[in-house]
Design a protein around this motif. Sequence first.
Motif, PDB file in Angstrom:
ATOM      1  N   ARG A 308       0.824  -1.201   0.000  1.00 42.29           N
ATOM      2  CA  ARG A 308       0.000   0.000   0.000  1.00 42.29           C
ATOM      3  C   ARG A 308       0.868   1.265   0.000  1.00 42.29           C
ATOM      4  NH1 ARG A 308      -2.790   0.903  -2.316  1.00 42.29           N
ATOM      5  NH2 ARG A 308      -3.952   2.528  -1.196  1.00 42.29           N
ATOM      6  N   ILE A 309       1.954   1.247   0.754  1.00 43.89           N
ATOM      7  CA  ILE A 309       2.852   2.412   0.755  1.00 43.89           C
ATOM      8  C   ILE A 309       3.431   2.626  -0.633  1.00 43.89           C
ATOM      9  CG2 ILE A 309       4.997   3.362   1.685  1.00 43.89           C
ATOM     10  CD1 ILE A 309       4.406   1.780   4.269  1.00 43.89           C
ATOM     11  N   ALA A 310       3.853   1.540  -1.256  1.00 39.12           N
ATOM     12  CA  ALA A 310       4.408   1.640  -2.612  1.00 39.12           C
ATOM     13  C   ALA A 310       3.373   2.198  -3.579  1.00 39.12           C
ATOM     14  CB  ALA A 310       4.894   0.269  -3.077  1.00 39.12           C
ATOM     15  N   ASP A 311       2.136   1.749  -3.463  1.00 35.73           N
ATOM     16  CA  ASP A 311       1.065   2.243  -4.339  1.00 35.73           C
ATOM     17  C   ASP A 311       0.836   3.739  -4.128  1.00 35.73           C
ATOM     18  OD1 ASP A 311       0.731  -0.298  -5.327  1.00 35.73           O
ATOM     19  OD2 ASP A 311      -1.028  -0.766  -4.092  1.00 35.73           O
ATOM     20  N   MET A 324       1.669  10.841   3.390  1.00 36.33           N
ATOM     21  CA  MET A 324       1.504   9.413   3.130  1.00 36.33           C
ATOM     22  C   MET A 324       0.892   8.699   4.337  1.00 36.33           C
ATOM     23  SD  MET A 324       2.801   6.209   3.870  1.00 36.33           S
ATOM     24  CE  MET A 324       4.364   6.646   4.629  1.00 36.33           C
ATOM     25  N   LEU A 325       1.363   9.059   5.545  1.00 30.02           N
ATOM     26  CA  LEU A 325       0.870   8.427   6.764  1.00 30.02           C
ATOM     27  C   LEU A 325      -0.615   8.726   6.969  1.00 30.02           C
ATOM     28  CD1 LEU A 325       1.883   6.722   9.152  1.00 30.02           C
ATOM     29  CD2 LEU A 325       2.340   8.844  10.378  1.00 30.02           C
ATOM     30  N   ASN A 326      -1.007   9.969   6.711  1.00 33.71           N
ATOM     31  CA  ASN A 326      -2.419  10.331   6.836  1.00 33.71           C
ATOM     32  C   ASN A 326      -3.276   9.596   5.811  1.00 33.71           C
ATOM     33  OD1 ASN A 326      -2.642  12.210   9.037  1.00 33.71           O
ATOM     34  ND2 ASN A 326      -1.467  13.668   7.809  1.00 33.71           N
ATOM     35  N   THR A 327      -2.756   9.447   4.602  1.00 35.37           N
ATOM     36  CA  THR A 327      -3.480   8.700   3.570  1.00 35.37           C
ATOM     37  C   THR A 327      -3.667   7.258   4.002  1.00 35.37           C
ATOM     38  OG1 THR A 327      -2.586  10.107   1.824  1.00 35.37           O
ATOM     39  CG2 THR A 327      -3.454   7.968   1.153  1.00 35.37           C
ATOM     40  N   LEU A 328      -2.615   6.667   4.532  1.00 33.09           N
ATOM     41  CA  LEU A 328      -2.685   5.276   4.992  1.00 33.09           C
ATOM     42  C   LEU A 328      -3.659   5.134   6.160  1.00 33.09           C
ATOM     43  CD1 LEU A 328      -1.178   2.692   4.080  1.00 33.09           C
ATOM     44  CD2 LEU A 328       0.431   3.084   5.946  1.00 33.09           C
TER      45      LEU A 328
END
Length: 371
Positions: A308-311, A324-328
């Motif tokens: 998911r991080i890679a995506d 990125m952290l907030n999106t995750l």
Amino acid sequence: MGAFLEKPKTEKHNEHGCGNGLCYGVASMQGWRVEMEDAHCAITGLGEDLKEWSFFAVFDGHAGAKVSAHCAEHLLDCIVTNEEFKNSDFIKGIRAGFLDLDARMRHLPGLASGEDKSGSTAVCALISPKQIYIANCGDSRAVLYSGGEATFSTRDHKPVLPAEKERIINAGGSVMIQRVNGSLAVSRALGDYEYKNVEGRGPCEQLVSPEPEVFVRDRDDKKDEFLVLACDGVWDVMSNEDLCSYINSRLLLTEDLELICNKVIDTCLYKGSRDNMSIVLVTFPGAQKPSSEAIKQEIELEAYIERRIADIVTREKGMDFYEMLNTLAEEDIPGLPPGGGLSAKQPLIESVFKQLCPDEAYTVSATEHGF
């Protein structure tokens, strides 16, 4: 930042051991505070007459580290050497040990003059072959996990509790902004002698009392799984149920209690704890053992998070770490550690992001996000 550092000190002090059918792990970390004021004690086997007994304790100091350090070194001796304890009146003996230690410390250099105004909460457990004796003074906390649930917890001594507030007012004090005289956040503690000078009142009738609440529970070898003692730096961001669920899920992955304690502290840091943090984890024979199925599920979870991080970083070029952290965090990720959530996986998330985006400038350790 006043009493806080610009970034947390994340180095940890660890201990571990086994004895009397118990295993324990310890972790402590200074975190955001400018000074490490916590102390702890963990001993299995208390000498010839008490070789089948064990002692565990956490001390959360404030306004300095002198009292917490002294308590860690001397509380056990004050308990086991008093007459009540020697005569097998263990509850009275534990109480007497706390009061005796507090009376003795008053005469220590610095404390006697008032130059050192430090104090400390204390939570401890004396475990015999048949019973568990738990004593609490302040807002550090002990929780027993037995039969798949948190079955016992000590009570935090806060000034707003009716009985505590009544004692404070009767001693000529007040409770403002939920603090003793608008200053101290706990209503019971060792040390803190500036709050213990009311003429004509005994040691347990002062603005701040050194008297512990003492509890006893019969051991149940089939149900008892673990006991956790921790300071409020842990409990501020994790409930009893959250912490026990998280620890229980980690016991299915590893028998390394130090590692589990470290993961608890890291998770609390990422959940937003700004305090010193200390935890002692004691496991009984009935604790969960590592499960191949649980280990497999954990591997699959971490692989999913990596994908998911890679995506996300591929889709959103130039995204910084916190974006990125907030999106995750907005995603419904299945299988996250119970009680820990995404915060429990932030070290992994940081590592993966650094590998994928090595040129992004950010200070991961300074995160104040809580997930």
